[in-house]
Design a protein around this motif. Structure first.
Motif, PDB file in Angstrom:
ATOM      1  N   VAL A 188       0.573  -1.002   0.042  1.00 26.07           N
ATOM      2  CA  VAL A 188      -0.565   0.212  -0.172  1.00 26.07           C
ATOM      3  C   VAL A 188       1.324   1.415   0.203  1.00 26.07           C
ATOM      4  CG1 VAL A 188      -2.115  -0.893   1.361  1.00 26.07           C
ATOM      5  CG2 VAL A 188       0.170   0.104   2.026  1.00 26.07           C
ATOM      6  N   ARG A 189       0.503   2.260  -0.217  1.00 27.99           N
ATOM      7  CA  ARG A 189       0.941   3.741  -0.276  1.00 27.99           C
ATOM      8  C   ARG A 189       0.033   4.719   0.565  1.00 27.99           C
ATOM      9  NH1 ARG A 189       1.196   6.698  -5.885  1.00 27.99           N
ATOM     10  NH2 ARG A 189       1.565   8.310  -4.249  1.00 27.99           N
ATOM     11  N   LEU A 190       0.867   4.857   1.057  1.00 29.31           N
ATOM     12  CA  LEU A 190       0.348   6.188   2.779  1.00 29.31           C
ATOM     13  C   LEU A 190       1.187   7.454   2.218  1.00 29.31           C
ATOM     14  CD1 LEU A 190       0.143   3.943   5.712  1.00 29.31           C
ATOM     15  CD2 LEU A 190      -1.619   3.943   4.194  1.00 29.31           C
ATOM     16  N   THR A 191       0.388   8.401   3.032  1.00 30.16           N
ATOM     17  CA  THR A 191       1.371  10.180   3.094  1.00 30.16           C
ATOM     18  C   THR A 191       0.767  10.334   4.255  1.00 30.16           C
ATOM     19  OG1 THR A 191       1.138  10.130   0.767  1.00 30.16           O
ATOM     20  CG2 THR A 191       0.923  11.974   1.489  1.00 30.16           C
ATOM     21  N   GLY A 192       1.905  11.226   4.637  1.00 35.25           N
ATOM     22  CA  GLY A 192       1.438  11.611   6.092  1.00 35.25           C
ATOM     23  C   GLY A 192       2.356  12.631   6.707  1.00 35.25           C
ATOM     24  N   PHE A 193       2.797  12.899   7.213  1.00 36.95           N
ATOM     25  CA  PHE A 193       4.056  13.485   8.654  1.00 36.95           C
ATOM     26  C   PHE A 193       4.614  13.415   9.376  1.00 36.95           C
ATOM     27  CE2 PHE A 193       0.022  15.393  10.388  1.00 36.95           C
ATOM     28  CZ  PHE A 193       0.966  15.347  12.184  1.00 36.95           C
ATOM     29  N   VAL A 194       5.503  13.105   9.794  1.00 34.41           N
ATOM     30  CA  VAL A 194       6.559  12.132  10.200  1.00 34.41           C
ATOM     31  C   VAL A 194       6.336  13.297  11.969  1.00 34.41           C
ATOM     32  CG1 VAL A 194       8.914  11.738  10.582  1.00 34.41           C
ATOM     33  CG2 VAL A 194       7.837  10.976   9.224  1.00 34.41           C
ATOM     34  N   THR A 195       6.603  11.854  13.048  1.00 31.73           N
ATOM     35  CA  THR A 195       6.575  12.409  14.693  1.00 31.73           C
ATOM     36  C   THR A 195       7.629  11.340  14.705  1.00 31.73           C
ATOM     37  OG1 THR A 195       4.923  10.935  15.274  1.00 31.73           O
ATOM     38  CG2 THR A 195       5.046  13.380  14.596  1.00 31.73           C
ATOM     39  N   ALA A 196       9.079  11.521  16.083  1.00 33.41           N
ATOM     40  CA  ALA A 196       9.396  10.230  16.018  1.00 33.41           C
ATOM     41  C   ALA A 196       8.949   9.355  16.838  1.00 33.41           C
ATOM     42  CB  ALA A 196      10.151  11.346  17.355  1.00 33.41           C
TER      43      ALA A 196
END
Length: 287
Positions: free
Chosen positions: A195-203
């Motif tokens: 699958v492909r997902l998009t989002g922003f990163v957190t540690a």
């Protein structure tokens, strides 16, 4: 001089109303800045509100200036007791003396309203960023993902290329909402499917893991709720708050809580720009 200052101060409330209206128009007309604060469906109400506020502010300034032009010219003098006061022309002196030089101008309005100048000025001059890692790391902000009757994911064969295996299939673009929902699907519709997902990163808490996040809103940023997926990947962790598009496979983790973030093992990832509507959880697109 004091009368002039009071006259200018009388224009301030109307100018403040117009300033707030101009800030609303700045972030909505010909701009998508408003999407960093509210959902997309509120564009037209915000434009209408901005126009009304600007109109009210202009009307207030015009009315105040007209009123000032009709007022008699005051002069500085002393009353019968020798006190220094501002005196109106004949016929108005008694009232002015009783006012002790204040000129009957007591319409200051609630002082707390002046706090509106700060956000209005910021919206006119700057573009504050949308919510990010600070909100995503707060406990108790998870969005509720309702279970649905998911169908099995159909394989998407890759375009035929010389020398490529026939079994190769393209990953399925998917929103985080669907990915999280399918991770609890009894039919295991995600198993083995890229699958492909998009989002922003957190540690993350452990080396080699981090979180992919989206924030969704019902109305505005004040009610934002978190969607998150636990990412296991090799290589350095992307920068916090950066947006990434990743390809991977769901990793079942038996025995974990249903509220725990589902895990994905990543095969490929790359940085992408922040989407136009950061609070709208939609599948990634090729554009």
């Amino acid at each position: 001089m004091k009368a002039t200052v009071r006259g200018l101060a009388g224009l301030a409330p109307s100018l403040l109303v117009a300033l707030v209206g101009a800030a609303l128009l700045r972030i909505t007309v010909g701009s998508d800045v408003f999407l960093q604060y509210v959902k997309e469906g509120l564009r037209l109400p915000l434009i209408a509100s901005g126009l009304v506020l600007v109109g009210l502010g202009i009307a207030g300034v015009v009315g105040r200036l007209t009123e000032k032009r009709r007022e008699p010219v005051m002069r500085f003098g002393r009353d019968a007791e020798g006190n220094a006061v501002w005196l109106r022309p004949t016929g108005h002196d008694t009232d002015s003396a009783g006012d002790h030089g204040h000129g009957h101008d007591h319409d200051h309005g609630p002082r707390v309203a002046w706090l509106l100048t700060v956000p209005a000025a910021l919206l006119l001059c700057l573009t504050p960023p949308p919510l990010g890692s600070f909100s995503a790391n707060r406990d108790g902000t998870d969005a509720v993902v309702e279970q649905a009757g998911y169908t099995q994911l159909a394989a998407q064969p890759a375009p035929a290329t010389p020398g490529a295996p026939a079994s190769v299939s393209l990953p399925t673009p998917m929103s985080l909402t669907e990915f999280i929902g399918r991770s609890h699907d009894p039919q295991k519709s995600l198993e083995g499917r890229p699958v492909r997902l998009t989002g922003f990163v957190t540690a993350g808490a452990q080396p080699g893991e981090w979180y992919l996040n989206r924030l969704v809103v019902s109305c505005c940023a004040a009610d934002a709720r978190r969607l998150r997926v636990l990412v296991h990947a090799t290589g350095p962790t992307p920068a916090t708050d950066s947006w990434v598009d990743l390809t991977g496979v769901w990793h079942p983790t038996p025995g974990t809580s249903t509220t725990a973030a589902p895990r994905i093992d990543v095969a490929e990832r790359h940085a992408v720009p922040q989407p136009r509507a950061p609070y709208r959880d939609v599948p990634p697109s090729d554009g």
